[in-house]
Design a protein around this motif. Sequence first.
Motif, mmCIF file in Angstrom:
data_model
loop_
_atom_site.group_PDB
_atom_site.id
_atom_site.type_symbol
_atom_site.label_atom_id
_atom_site.label_comp_id
_atom_site.label_asym_id
_atom_site.label_seq_id
_atom_site.Cartn_x
_atom_site.Cartn_y
_atom_site.Cartn_z
ATOM 1 N N VAL A 142 0.822 -1.211 0.000
ATOM 2 C CA VAL A 142 0.000 0.000 0.000
ATOM 3 C C VAL A 142 0.858 1.265 0.000
ATOM 4 C CG1 VAL A 142 -2.023 -1.052 1.091
ATOM 5 C CG2 VAL A 142 -0.229 -0.039 2.530
ATOM 6 N N LYS A 143 2.190 1.095 0.056
ATOM 7 C CA LYS A 143 3.085 2.262 0.027
ATOM 8 C C LYS A 143 4.394 1.865 -0.651
ATOM 9 C CE LYS A 143 3.265 5.040 3.604
ATOM 10 N NZ LYS A 143 3.596 5.680 4.917
ATOM 11 N N GLN A 144 4.840 2.676 -1.615
ATOM 12 C CA GLN A 144 6.119 2.491 -2.292
ATOM 13 C C GLN A 144 6.772 3.851 -2.529
ATOM 14 O OE1 GLN A 144 4.486 -0.357 -5.558
ATOM 15 N NE2 GLN A 144 6.688 -0.749 -5.484
ATOM 16 N N PHE A 145 8.069 3.839 -2.895
ATOM 17 C CA PHE A 145 8.742 5.125 -3.106
ATOM 18 C C PHE A 145 9.684 5.082 -4.296
ATOM 19 C CE2 PHE A 145 12.127 2.916 -0.956
ATOM 20 C CZ PHE A 145 13.305 3.560 -1.308
ATOM 21 N N ARG A 146 10.018 6.283 -4.735
ATOM 22 C CA ARG A 146 11.016 6.507 -5.772
ATOM 23 C C ARG A 146 11.876 7.698 -5.356
ATOM 24 N NH1 ARG A 146 6.819 8.182 -10.043
ATOM 25 N NH2 ARG A 146 5.549 8.409 -8.154
ATOM 26 N N ILE A 147 13.076 7.776 -5.894
ATOM 27 C CA ILE A 147 13.919 8.969 -5.730
ATOM 28 C C ILE A 147 14.276 9.446 -7.131
ATOM 29 C CG2 ILE A 147 16.052 9.924 -4.788
ATOM 30 C CD1 ILE A 147 16.043 7.750 -2.697
ATOM 31 N N ASN A 148 13.927 10.702 -7.443
ATOM 32 C CA ASN A 148 14.161 11.199 -8.796
ATOM 33 C C ASN A 148 15.574 11.756 -8.954
ATOM 34 O OD1 ASN A 148 14.106 13.795 -7.693
ATOM 35 N ND2 ASN A 148 11.975 14.169 -8.287
ATOM 36 N N ALA A 149 15.866 12.243 -10.145
ATOM 37 C CA ALA A 149 17.216 12.737 -10.450
ATOM 38 C C ALA A 149 17.560 13.989 -9.662
ATOM 39 C CB ALA A 149 17.339 13.001 -11.950
ATOM 40 N N GLN A 150 16.533 14.666 -9.132
ATOM 41 C CA GLN A 150 16.754 15.863 -8.313
ATOM 42 C C GLN A 150 16.866 15.518 -6.831
ATOM 43 O OE1 GLN A 150 14.146 15.773 -10.784
ATOM 44 N NE2 GLN A 150 15.812 16.497 -12.103
ATOM 45 N N ASN A 151 16.998 14.227 -6.536
ATOM 46 C CA ASN A 151 17.132 13.726 -5.164
ATOM 47 C C ASN A 151 15.892 13.991 -4.312
ATOM 48 O OD1 ASN A 151 20.106 12.687 -4.742
ATOM 49 N ND2 ASN A 151 20.257 14.552 -5.978
ATOM 50 N N GLN A 152 14.747 14.115 -4.945
ATOM 51 C CA GLN A 152 13.488 14.230 -4.217
ATOM 52 C C GLN A 152 12.881 12.837 -4.039
ATOM 53 O OE1 GLN A 152 11.543 16.953 -6.949
ATOM 54 N NE2 GLN A 152 11.720 18.622 -5.459
ATOM 55 N N ILE A 153 12.277 12.623 -2.878
ATOM 56 C CA ILE A 153 11.660 11.327 -2.579
ATOM 57 C C ILE A 153 10.168 11.427 -2.854
ATOM 58 C CG2 ILE A 153 11.219 9.602 -0.792
ATOM 59 C CD1 ILE A 153 13.963 12.020 -0.081
ATOM 60 N N ILE A 154 9.646 10.531 -3.684
ATOM 61 C CA ILE A 154 8.221 10.508 -4.010
ATOM 62 C C ILE A 154 7.618 9.254 -3.387
ATOM 63 C CG2 ILE A 154 6.488 10.556 -5.846
ATOM 64 C CD1 ILE A 154 8.903 11.528 -7.665
ATOM 65 N N VAL A 155 6.718 9.454 -2.423
ATOM 66 C CA VAL A 155 6.092 8.341 -1.722
ATOM 67 C C VAL A 155 4.659 8.194 -2.220
ATOM 68 C CG1 VAL A 155 5.456 7.362 0.510
ATOM 69 C CG2 VAL A 155 7.515 8.771 0.309
ATOM 70 N N THR A 156 4.348 7.038 -2.791
ATOM 71 C CA THR A 156 3.003 6.745 -3.282
ATOM 72 C C THR A 156 2.291 5.861 -2.267
ATOM 73 O OG1 THR A 156 3.687 6.865 -5.601
ATOM 74 C CG2 THR A 156 1.655 5.673 -5.124
#
Length: 262
Positions: A142-156
């Motif tokens: 129910v929760k996953q994450f990514r880290i983009n090229a700008q070093n921001q963490i995106i939590v879905t």
Amino acid sequence: MKKTLKIVFAINFIVLNSYGFTQPQFYSLSEVINKVPNQSVPFNATRIEAMGFRFSGYPIANHNNIVPGRLYHNAQLTDYFTPTELGGVAHRKFAIPNSNNVLLLVSFGNFTDWHTDVLCVVNPAGQVLSTLEVTVSGEPFVKQFRINAQNQIIVTTLHPTSTTSVPFASFESFHGQRRDVTYGINAQGQFVQVSKQLFQPRTYTREELKQDDSDEGTTTPNLWEGNETPTDHETNEEEDEEEDEEEDEIEDEEEESVEPRM
């Protein structure tokens, strides 16, 4: 529950020792940040990646639960426990631009169906400056994450629209809303919310949220691959019911205020 965890822990201990493994060595965070290899960005914590996290890395000495390792029973993330038998394992490290601090990924759950990942900002002395829970699975994710090229963490995260508990162990489907929250890290080493994207609620089934079973040749989409429609409205059933009640009250007041015609 505690009894079950102790049994799981005991079985793991017996199995590991039967293959010649000894009890794991626990490392301080100051030791761990020098042992865990650097991971480049962008980085997607896919289902397959997430399942592999728990089986490799460095067990941490998590005294006083400095890194919060909650393991959850329901999709609302309101029913949880913090086991002492299943400590955290550090296995990924990310550089933080223009900082001596590092971003450390710690997983909890070991060989159980429970799985939680926590990102920690750690300074060179091994002190935890802030933490962010980024992955939750009670077998379905129910929760996953990514880290983009700008070093921001995106939590879905998938938030059930009802407060009635949705137990991981038995649910077949639930009505929920996807939320993508983006975080940055400030100069003080604190996670700060940058933005939040909401999506139209829909029904999510157990089948689409279960762990990836690559042995059967199937690949379950990650939570950010759900193709939901973006929206600006945050939905839950209680709010909708309150709005309906308010509308009914307004209509009743209007009817009462209308003077009878002669």
